[in-house]
Design a protein around this motif. Structure first.
Motif, PDB file in Angstrom:
ATOM      1  N   GLU A 232      53.872  47.923  49.365  1.00 54.67           N
ATOM      2  CA  GLU A 232      53.438  46.766  50.166  1.00 54.67           C
ATOM      3  C   GLU A 232      51.939  46.501  50.069  1.00 54.67           C
ATOM      4  OE1 GLU A 232      55.185  49.411  51.257  1.00 54.67           O
ATOM      5  OE2 GLU A 232      54.528  50.048  53.281  1.00 54.67           O
ATOM      6  N   ASP A 233      51.198  47.382  49.404  1.00 57.31           N
ATOM      7  CA  ASP A 233      49.774  47.141  49.142  1.00 57.31           C
ATOM      8  C   ASP A 233      49.584  46.256  47.910  1.00 57.31           C
ATOM      9  OD1 ASP A 233      49.174  50.542  50.057  1.00 57.31           O
ATOM     10  OD2 ASP A 233      48.743  48.766  51.272  1.00 57.31           O
ATOM     11  N   THR A 234      50.663  45.955  47.206  1.00 61.15           N
ATOM     12  CA  THR A 234      50.573  45.100  46.027  1.00 61.15           C
ATOM     13  C   THR A 234      50.076  43.713  46.413  1.00 61.15           C
ATOM     14  OG1 THR A 234      52.329  46.272  44.853  1.00 61.15           O
ATOM     15  CG2 THR A 234      51.908  43.987  44.206  1.00 61.15           C
ATOM     16  N   ALA A 235      49.002  43.279  45.755  1.00 62.23           N
ATOM     17  CA  ALA A 235      48.385  41.996  46.082  1.00 62.23           C
ATOM     18  C   ALA A 235      47.227  41.756  45.128  1.00 62.23           C
ATOM     19  CB  ALA A 235      47.866  41.985  47.518  1.00 62.23           C
ATOM     20  N   VAL A 236      46.678  40.562  45.199  1.00 66.62           N
ATOM     21  CA  VAL A 236      45.395  40.295  44.552  1.00 66.62           C
ATOM     22  C   VAL A 236      44.313  40.625  45.573  1.00 66.62           C
ATOM     23  CG1 VAL A 236      43.918  38.566  43.497  1.00 66.62           C
ATOM     24  CG2 VAL A 236      46.388  38.506  43.089  1.00 66.62           C
ATOM     25  N   TYR A 237      43.377  41.436  45.164  1.00 68.65           N
ATOM     26  CA  TYR A 237      42.299  41.870  46.043  1.00 68.65           C
ATOM     27  C   TYR A 237      41.022  41.098  45.694  1.00 68.65           C
ATOM     28  CZ  TYR A 237      45.099  45.630  47.948  1.00 68.65           C
ATOM     29  OH  TYR A 237      46.072  46.349  48.606  1.00 68.65           O
ATOM     30  N   TYR A 238      40.357  40.596  46.735  1.00 69.79           N
ATOM     31  CA  TYR A 238      39.137  39.810  46.575  1.00 69.79           C
ATOM     32  C   TYR A 238      37.987  40.468  47.325  1.00 69.79           C
ATOM     33  CZ  TYR A 238      42.352  36.013  45.310  1.00 69.79           C
ATOM     34  OH  TYR A 238      43.324  35.246  44.720  1.00 69.79           O
ATOM     35  N   CYS A 239      36.813  40.480  46.730  1.00 66.02           N
ATOM     36  CA  CYS A 239      35.636  40.859  47.493  1.00 66.02           C
ATOM     37  C   CYS A 239      34.922  39.600  47.940  1.00 66.02           C
ATOM     38  CB  CYS A 239      34.710  41.771  46.706  1.00 66.02           C
ATOM     39  SG  CYS A 239      33.970  41.043  45.242  1.00 66.02           S
ATOM     40  N   ALA A 240      34.220  39.722  49.053  1.00 65.89           N
ATOM     41  CA  ALA A 240      33.540  38.583  49.639  1.00 65.89           C
ATOM     42  C   ALA A 240      32.255  39.050  50.302  1.00 65.89           C
ATOM     43  CB  ALA A 240      34.444  37.898  50.659  1.00 65.89           C
ATOM     44  N   ALA A 241      31.333  38.137  50.454  1.00 67.34           N
ATOM     45  CA  ALA A 241      30.057  38.452  51.080  1.00 67.34           C
ATOM     46  C   ALA A 241      29.677  37.329  52.039  1.00 67.34           C
ATOM     47  CB  ALA A 241      28.975  38.633  50.028  1.00 67.34           C
ATOM     48  N   GLY A 242      28.980  37.708  53.091  1.00 67.79           N
ATOM     49  CA  GLY A 242      28.553  36.722  54.061  1.00 67.79           C
ATOM     50  C   GLY A 242      27.102  36.900  54.435  1.00 67.79           C
ATOM     51  N   LYS A 243      26.520  35.823  54.892  1.00 66.17           N
ATOM     52  CA  LYS A 243      25.106  35.832  55.273  1.00 66.17           C
ATOM     53  C   LYS A 243      24.911  36.048  56.760  1.00 66.17           C
ATOM     54  CE  LYS A 243      24.456  31.756  53.406  1.00 66.17           C
ATOM     55  NZ  LYS A 243      23.776  30.528  52.918  1.00 66.17           N
ATOM     56  N   PHE A 244      25.902  35.689  57.552  1.00 69.02           N
ATOM     57  CA  PHE A 244      25.720  35.727  59.006  1.00 69.02           C
ATOM     58  C   PHE A 244      26.908  36.397  59.705  1.00 69.02           C
ATOM     59  CE2 PHE A 244      22.105  33.157  58.434  1.00 69.02           C
ATOM     60  CZ  PHE A 244      22.417  32.123  57.585  1.00 69.02           C
ATOM     61  N   LEU A 245      27.472  37.378  59.059  1.00 68.99           N
ATOM     62  CA  LEU A 245      28.649  38.032  59.618  1.00 68.99           C
ATOM     63  C   LEU A 245      28.301  38.920  60.805  1.00 68.99           C
ATOM     64  CD1 LEU A 245      30.349  38.899  56.258  1.00 68.99           C
ATOM     65  CD2 LEU A 245      31.366  37.500  58.035  1.00 68.99           C
ATOM     66  N   GLN A 246      29.214  38.963  61.752  1.00 68.67           N
ATOM     67  CA  GLN A 246      29.135  39.897  62.861  1.00 68.67           C
ATOM     68  C   GLN A 246      30.427  40.705  62.854  1.00 68.67           C
ATOM     69  OE1 GLN A 246      28.151  37.926  66.595  1.00 68.67           O
ATOM     70  NE2 GLN A 246      27.264  36.216  65.468  1.00 68.67           N
TER      71      GLN A 246
ATOM     72  N   ILE B  58      37.608  37.137  59.597  1.00 66.73           N
ATOM     73  CA  ILE B  58      37.858  35.698  59.457  1.00 66.73           C
ATOM     74  C   ILE B  58      37.440  35.233  58.073  1.00 66.73           C
ATOM     75  CG2 ILE B  58      37.386  33.413  60.386  1.00 66.73           C
ATOM     76  CD1 ILE B  58      36.693  34.811  63.051  1.00 66.73           C
ATOM     77  N   VAL B  59      38.389  34.711  57.332  1.00 64.79           N
ATOM     78  CA  VAL B  59      38.130  34.306  55.950  1.00 64.79           C
ATOM     79  C   VAL B  59      36.983  33.301  55.871  1.00 64.79           C
ATOM     80  CG1 VAL B  59      39.109  33.086  53.974  1.00 64.79           C
ATOM     81  CG2 VAL B  59      40.481  34.788  55.187  1.00 64.79           C
ATOM     82  N   SER B  60      36.966  32.349  56.763  1.00 60.97           N
ATOM     83  CA  SER B  60      35.963  31.287  56.697  1.00 60.97           C
ATOM     84  C   SER B  60      34.562  31.748  57.078  1.00 60.97           C
ATOM     85  CB  SER B  60      36.374  30.120  57.605  1.00 60.97           C
ATOM     86  OG  SER B  60      36.487  30.559  58.944  1.00 60.97           O
ATOM     87  N   SER B  61      34.424  32.983  57.554  1.00 65.73           N
ATOM     88  CA  SER B  61      33.107  33.520  57.893  1.00 65.73           C
ATOM     89  C   SER B  61      32.321  33.942  56.664  1.00 65.73           C
ATOM     90  CB  SER B  61      33.251  34.728  58.823  1.00 65.73           C
ATOM     91  OG  SER B  61      33.846  34.360  60.051  1.00 65.73           O
ATOM     92  N   TYR B  62      32.989  34.061  55.541  1.00 65.03           N
ATOM     93  CA  TYR B  62      32.353  34.543  54.319  1.00 65.03           C
ATOM     94  C   TYR B  62      31.852  33.383  53.469  1.00 65.03           C
ATOM     95  CZ  TYR B  62      34.097  39.131  55.529  1.00 65.03           C
ATOM     96  OH  TYR B  62      34.332  40.315  56.178  1.00 65.03           O
ATOM     97  N   ASP B  63      30.713  33.583  52.850  1.00 64.04           N
ATOM     98  CA  ASP B  63      30.069  32.520  52.085  1.00 64.04           C
ATOM     99  C   ASP B  63      30.333  32.600  50.586  1.00 64.04           C
ATOM    100  OD1 ASP B  63      27.812  33.402  54.431  1.00 64.04           O
ATOM    101  OD2 ASP B  63      28.307  31.259  54.264  1.00 64.04           O
ATOM    102  N   TYR B  64      30.605  33.798  50.108  1.00 66.34           N
ATOM    103  CA  TYR B  64      30.759  33.983  48.664  1.00 66.34           C
ATOM    104  C   TYR B  64      32.007  34.806  48.387  1.00 66.34           C
ATOM    105  CZ  TYR B  64      25.799  32.923  49.210  1.00 66.34           C
ATOM    106  OH  TYR B  64      24.609  32.347  49.567  1.00 66.34           O
ATOM    107  N   TRP B  65      32.684  34.464  47.295  1.00 63.65           N
ATOM    108  CA  TRP B  65      33.907  35.160  46.915  1.00 63.65           C
ATOM    109  C   TRP B  65      33.878  35.520  45.446  1.00 63.65           C
ATOM    110  CZ3 TRP B  65      37.831  36.465  50.283  1.00 63.65           C
ATOM    111  CH2 TRP B  65      37.718  35.941  51.572  1.00 63.65           C
ATOM    112  N   GLY B  66      34.410  36.696  45.147  1.00 64.32           N
ATOM    113  CA  GLY B  66      34.575  37.075  43.762  1.00 64.32           C
ATOM    114  C   GLY B  66      35.936  36.651  43.252  1.00 64.32           C
ATOM    115  N   GLN B  67      36.137  36.832  41.964  1.00 60.80           N
ATOM    116  CA  GLN B  67      37.463  36.573  41.411  1.00 60.80           C
ATOM    117  C   GLN B  67      38.388  37.699  41.859  1.00 60.80           C
ATOM    118  OE1 GLN B  67      35.437  38.504  39.892  1.00 60.80           O
ATOM    119  NE2 GLN B  67      36.598  39.928  38.624  1.00 60.80           N
ATOM    120  N   GLY B  68      39.630  37.471  41.953  1.00 63.43           N
ATOM    121  CA  GLY B  68      40.535  38.511  42.411  1.00 63.43           C
ATOM    122  C   GLY B  68      40.824  39.539  41.337  1.00 63.43           C
ATOM    123  N   THR B  69      41.231  40.694  41.794  1.00 62.94           N
ATOM    124  CA  THR B  69      41.701  41.731  40.882  1.00 62.94           C
ATOM    125  C   THR B  69      43.067  42.189  41.375  1.00 62.94           C
ATOM    126  OG1 THR B  69      41.135  43.828  39.787  1.00 62.94           O
ATOM    127  CG2 THR B  69      40.494  43.620  42.102  1.00 62.94           C
TER     128      THR B  69
END
Length: 125
Positions: A88-102, A108-119
């Protein structure tokens, strides 16, 4: 900011994988990074997140004790060590970065500003 994820692959149930995500560009603007995953037909969900300055972490209950997020601030890289993997861990995994995260907004997906390609991570039973 550009994010380059790597480390996905095929692993048997119970096995381990380590994902990496290297950030480049205006990395000084990042205050936290996270790993999300998305399985077919499902919403993207947070797997782990970490604050850049002091390394505080956030995990959902589904991966606590199995997954560990860490960062190397000198290399602008975040890692996700995944142990005791399940089908059940099978999925596309994405890294993300944010500037103002708490801490309260890290899931929250929309809290992140940058996304990498999935692996893709595939766990066979």
């Amino acid at each position: 900011v550009q994010l380059q994820a790597s480390g996905g692959g095929l692993v048997q149930s119970g096995g381990s994988l380590r994902l990496s995500c290297a950030a480049s560009g205006r990395t000084f603007s990042i205050n936290a990074m996270g790993w999300f995953r998305q399985a077919p037909g499902k919403e993207r969900e947070l797997i782990a997140a970490i604050t850049w300055a002091d390394g505080r972490t956030v995990y959902p209950d589904s991966v606590k004790g199995r997954f560990t997020i860490s960062r190397d601030t000198a290399k602008n890289t975040v890692f996700l060590q995944m142990n005791s993997l399940r089908p059940e861990d099978t999925a596309v995994y994405y890294c993300a970065a944010g500037k103002f995260l708490q801490i309260r907004t890290m899931s929250i997906v929309s809290s992140y500003d940058y996304w990498g390609q999935g692996t893709l991570v595939t766990v066979s039973s």
